[in-house]
Design a protein around this motif. Structure first.
Motif, PDB file in Angstrom:
ATOM      1  N   ALA A  11       0.828  -1.216   0.000  1.00 19.33           N
ATOM      2  CA  ALA A  11       0.000   0.000   0.000  1.00 19.33           C
ATOM      3  C   ALA A  11       0.860   1.262   0.000  1.00 19.33           C
ATOM      4  O   ALA A  11       0.636   2.204   0.768  1.00 19.33           O
ATOM      5  CB  ALA A  11      -0.962  -0.009   1.174  1.00 19.33           C
ATOM      6  N   ILE A  12       1.878   1.257  -0.877  1.00 19.19           N
ATOM      7  CA  ILE A  12       2.745   2.429  -1.023  1.00 19.19           C
ATOM      8  C   ILE A  12       2.855   2.807  -2.493  1.00 19.19           C
ATOM      9  O   ILE A  12       2.528   2.020  -3.387  1.00 19.19           O
ATOM     10  CB  ILE A  12       4.158   2.167  -0.458  1.00 19.19           C
ATOM     11  CG1 ILE A  12       4.830   1.018  -1.220  1.00 19.19           C
ATOM     12  CG2 ILE A  12       4.107   1.878   1.033  1.00 19.19           C
ATOM     13  CD1 ILE A  12       6.290   0.765  -0.817  1.00 19.19           C
ATOM     14  N   LYS A  13       3.344   4.010  -2.747  1.00 25.63           N
ATOM     15  CA  LYS A  13       3.611   4.448  -4.110  1.00 25.63           C
ATOM     16  C   LYS A  13       4.917   3.799  -4.583  1.00 25.63           C
ATOM     17  O   LYS A  13       5.798   3.516  -3.762  1.00 25.63           O
ATOM     18  CB  LYS A  13       3.740   5.965  -4.167  1.00 25.63           C
ATOM     19  CG  LYS A  13       2.523   6.730  -3.698  1.00 25.63           C
ATOM     20  CD  LYS A  13       2.827   8.218  -3.667  1.00 25.63           C
ATOM     21  CE  LYS A  13       1.652   9.008  -3.126  1.00 25.63           C
ATOM     22  NZ  LYS A  13       1.965  10.459  -3.027  1.00 25.63           N
ATOM     23  N   PRO A  14       5.100   3.608  -5.902  1.00 29.07           N
ATOM     24  CA  PRO A  14       6.367   3.050  -6.386  1.00 29.07           C
ATOM     25  C   PRO A  14       7.589   3.852  -5.929  1.00 29.07           C
ATOM     26  O   PRO A  14       8.630   3.265  -5.618  1.00 29.07           O
ATOM     27  CB  PRO A  14       6.206   3.101  -7.911  1.00 29.07           C
ATOM     28  CG  PRO A  14       4.738   2.971  -8.123  1.00 29.07           C
ATOM     29  CD  PRO A  14       4.112   3.734  -6.984  1.00 29.07           C
ATOM     30  N   SER A  15       7.460   5.167  -5.857  1.00 32.53           N
ATOM     31  CA  SER A  15       8.590   6.006  -5.443  1.00 32.53           C
ATOM     32  C   SER A  15       8.966   5.785  -3.978  1.00 32.53           C
ATOM     33  O   SER A  15      10.046   6.188  -3.537  1.00 32.53           O
ATOM     34  CB  SER A  15       8.260   7.482  -5.658  1.00 32.53           C
ATOM     35  OG  SER A  15       7.134   7.860  -4.895  1.00 32.53           O
ATOM     36  N   GLU A  16       8.082   5.133  -3.212  1.00 31.14           N
ATOM     37  CA  GLU A  16       8.350   4.870  -1.798  1.00 31.14           C
ATOM     38  C   GLU A  16       8.984   3.507  -1.568  1.00 31.14           C
ATOM     39  O   GLU A  16       9.200   3.103  -0.435  1.00 31.14           O
ATOM     40  CB  GLU A  16       7.050   4.976  -0.997  1.00 31.14           C
ATOM     41  CG  GLU A  16       6.470   6.391  -0.994  1.00 31.14           C
ATOM     42  CD  GLU A  16       5.110   6.477  -0.322  1.00 31.14           C
ATOM     43  OE1 GLU A  16       4.861   7.482   0.357  1.00 31.14           O
ATOM     44  OE2 GLU A  16       4.301   5.529  -0.499  1.00 31.14           O
ATOM     45  N   LEU A  17       9.297   2.812  -2.681  1.00 35.94           N
ATOM     46  CA  LEU A  17       9.990   1.529  -2.608  1.00 35.94           C
ATOM     47  C   LEU A  17      11.410   1.683  -3.120  1.00 35.94           C
ATOM     48  O   LEU A  17      11.638   2.175  -4.230  1.00 35.94           O
ATOM     49  CB  LEU A  17       9.265   0.473  -3.447  1.00 35.94           C
ATOM     50  CG  LEU A  17       9.905  -0.926  -3.462  1.00 35.94           C
ATOM     51  CD1 LEU A  17       9.845  -1.567  -2.080  1.00 35.94           C
ATOM     52  CD2 LEU A  17       9.222  -1.821  -4.496  1.00 35.94           C
ATOM     53  N   LEU A  18      12.377   1.277  -2.317  1.00 40.69           N
ATOM     54  CA  LEU A  18      13.782   1.270  -2.717  1.00 40.69           C
ATOM     55  C   LEU A  18      14.158  -0.164  -3.045  1.00 40.69           C
ATOM     56  O   LEU A  18      14.095  -1.043  -2.174  1.00 40.69           O
ATOM     57  CB  LEU A  18      14.665   1.798  -1.587  1.00 40.69           C
ATOM     58  CG  LEU A  18      16.172   1.812  -1.860  1.00 40.69           C
ATOM     59  CD1 LEU A  18      16.517   2.845  -2.928  1.00 40.69           C
ATOM     60  CD2 LEU A  18      16.949   2.091  -0.571  1.00 40.69           C
ATOM     61  N   HIS A  19      14.550  -0.421  -4.302  1.00 40.80           N
ATOM     62  CA  HIS A  19      14.908  -1.786  -4.694  1.00 40.80           C
ATOM     63  C   HIS A  19      16.413  -1.939  -4.764  1.00 40.80           C
ATOM     64  O   HIS A  19      17.121  -1.111  -5.355  1.00 40.80           O
ATOM     65  CB  HIS A  19      14.307  -2.132  -6.057  1.00 40.80           C
ATOM     66  CG  HIS A  19      14.610  -3.537  -6.483  1.00 40.80           C
ATOM     67  ND1 HIS A  19      14.102  -4.648  -5.840  1.00 40.80           N
ATOM     68  CD2 HIS A  19      15.411  -4.030  -7.468  1.00 40.80           C
ATOM     69  CE1 HIS A  19      14.561  -5.747  -6.409  1.00 40.80           C
ATOM     70  NE2 HIS A  19      15.369  -5.400  -7.393  1.00 40.80           N
ATOM     71  N   VAL A  20      16.911  -3.037  -4.177  1.00 38.99           N
ATOM     72  CA  VAL A  20      18.341  -3.336  -4.138  1.00 38.99           C
ATOM     73  C   VAL A  20      18.594  -4.611  -4.930  1.00 38.99           C
ATOM     74  O   VAL A  20      17.969  -5.648  -4.673  1.00 38.99           O
ATOM     75  CB  VAL A  20      18.812  -3.543  -2.678  1.00 38.99           C
ATOM     76  CG1 VAL A  20      20.315  -3.836  -2.654  1.00 38.99           C
ATOM     77  CG2 VAL A  20      18.479  -2.328  -1.831  1.00 38.99           C
TER      78      VAL A  20
END
Length: 249
Positions: free
Chosen positions: A189-198
């Motif tokens: 339930a977050i925006k894509p910009s609020e996800l940091l992918h490593v």
């Protein structure tokens, strides 16, 4: 707090773009949290050793023959490209049929080979240093996994630090397709910009995540040359060891 660019260069962290606030971190698994190559090599060897014992005709085929069979199946059934377990089962079954076994024998053999592969594919645990880093990050962010592989996250010790792990298949496409990134954001339930992918892969992880609007960290332990992608598809940050992620807290 992220250091300045000059300090990052000295500490194994390079900032290409400034990070914005984020709520969750997603991790690629294979070759990001552990060295996957020797694991896969052993899993393949053990599964074919089992086949050779129980279905001797399977030893008549080389690795090239099996790969050719797999590619032919993927041409006829494109969905297999996005499901590694289904593709392995289909390859083993079709190969055994072509080698002269009945459909029932081939189905049983394919399942036995797949089960053996799955056992050795997840027959390890995440090393303590990596778990320590994840546990530190977990105190500040929700952690999840986004992998193209079929490792059993609970067997390798990730179920205690990650809320969930997403795999492709059943209509969900592999990275760099955006399916799993979108699905992760919806479940969190977050925006894509609020996800940091490593992740370790410049295309599957970095380009894939940025194309759907996520922020990215490129794990580049061997100090590979910079991306050849347009500037807009560069990672936000590059690091040479996973422990440096704690600097983002």
């Amino acid at each position: 707090m992220v250091h300045t660019l000059a300090q990052q260069s000295q500490t194994g962290m390079i900032q290409y773009q400034r990070l914005k606030p984020f709520k969750a971190i997603s991790f690629d698994l294979d070759d990001t949290l552990y060295d996957n190559k020797p694991i896969i090599v052993k899993a393949v060897a053990e599964s074919f050793s089992l086949l050779h014992r129980k279905y001797p005709k399977s030893s008549h085929w080389t690795a090239v023959d099996w790969q050719r069979c797999k590619l032919a199946l993927q041409m006829r059934q494109p969905e297999l490209v996005h499901d590694t377990s289904a593709a392995r089962y289909a390859m083993l079954r079709e190969g055994l049929i072509q080698l002269g076994y009945s459909e029932i024998e081939s189905s049983h053999g394919a399942q036995a080979g797949l089960d053996c592969f799955h056992h050795y594919r997840s027959d390890f645990t995440i090393v303590p240093d990596v778990l320590a880093t994840l546990n530190t990050l977990k105190q500040y962010f929700t952690l999840v996994g986004i992998t193209n592989g079929n490792v059993d996250a609970s067997r390798i010790g990730l179920d205690t630090v990650m809320q969930f792990v997403l795999h492709p298949g059943c209509g969900v496409k592999m990275k760099p397709a955006g399916d799993m990134f979108d699905l992760a954001c919806k479940q969190l339930a977050i925006k894509p910009s609020e996800l940091l992918h490593v992740g370790d892969h410049p295309n599957s992880d970095i380009v894939g995540a940025k194309m759907v609007g996520c922020q990215t960290v490129w794990l580049n332990p061997c100090q590979q040359k910079r991306h050849k992608n347009p500037a807009s598809l560069l990672p936000h940050i590059a690091i040479d060891q996973l422990s440096l992620l704690v600097n983002l807290i």
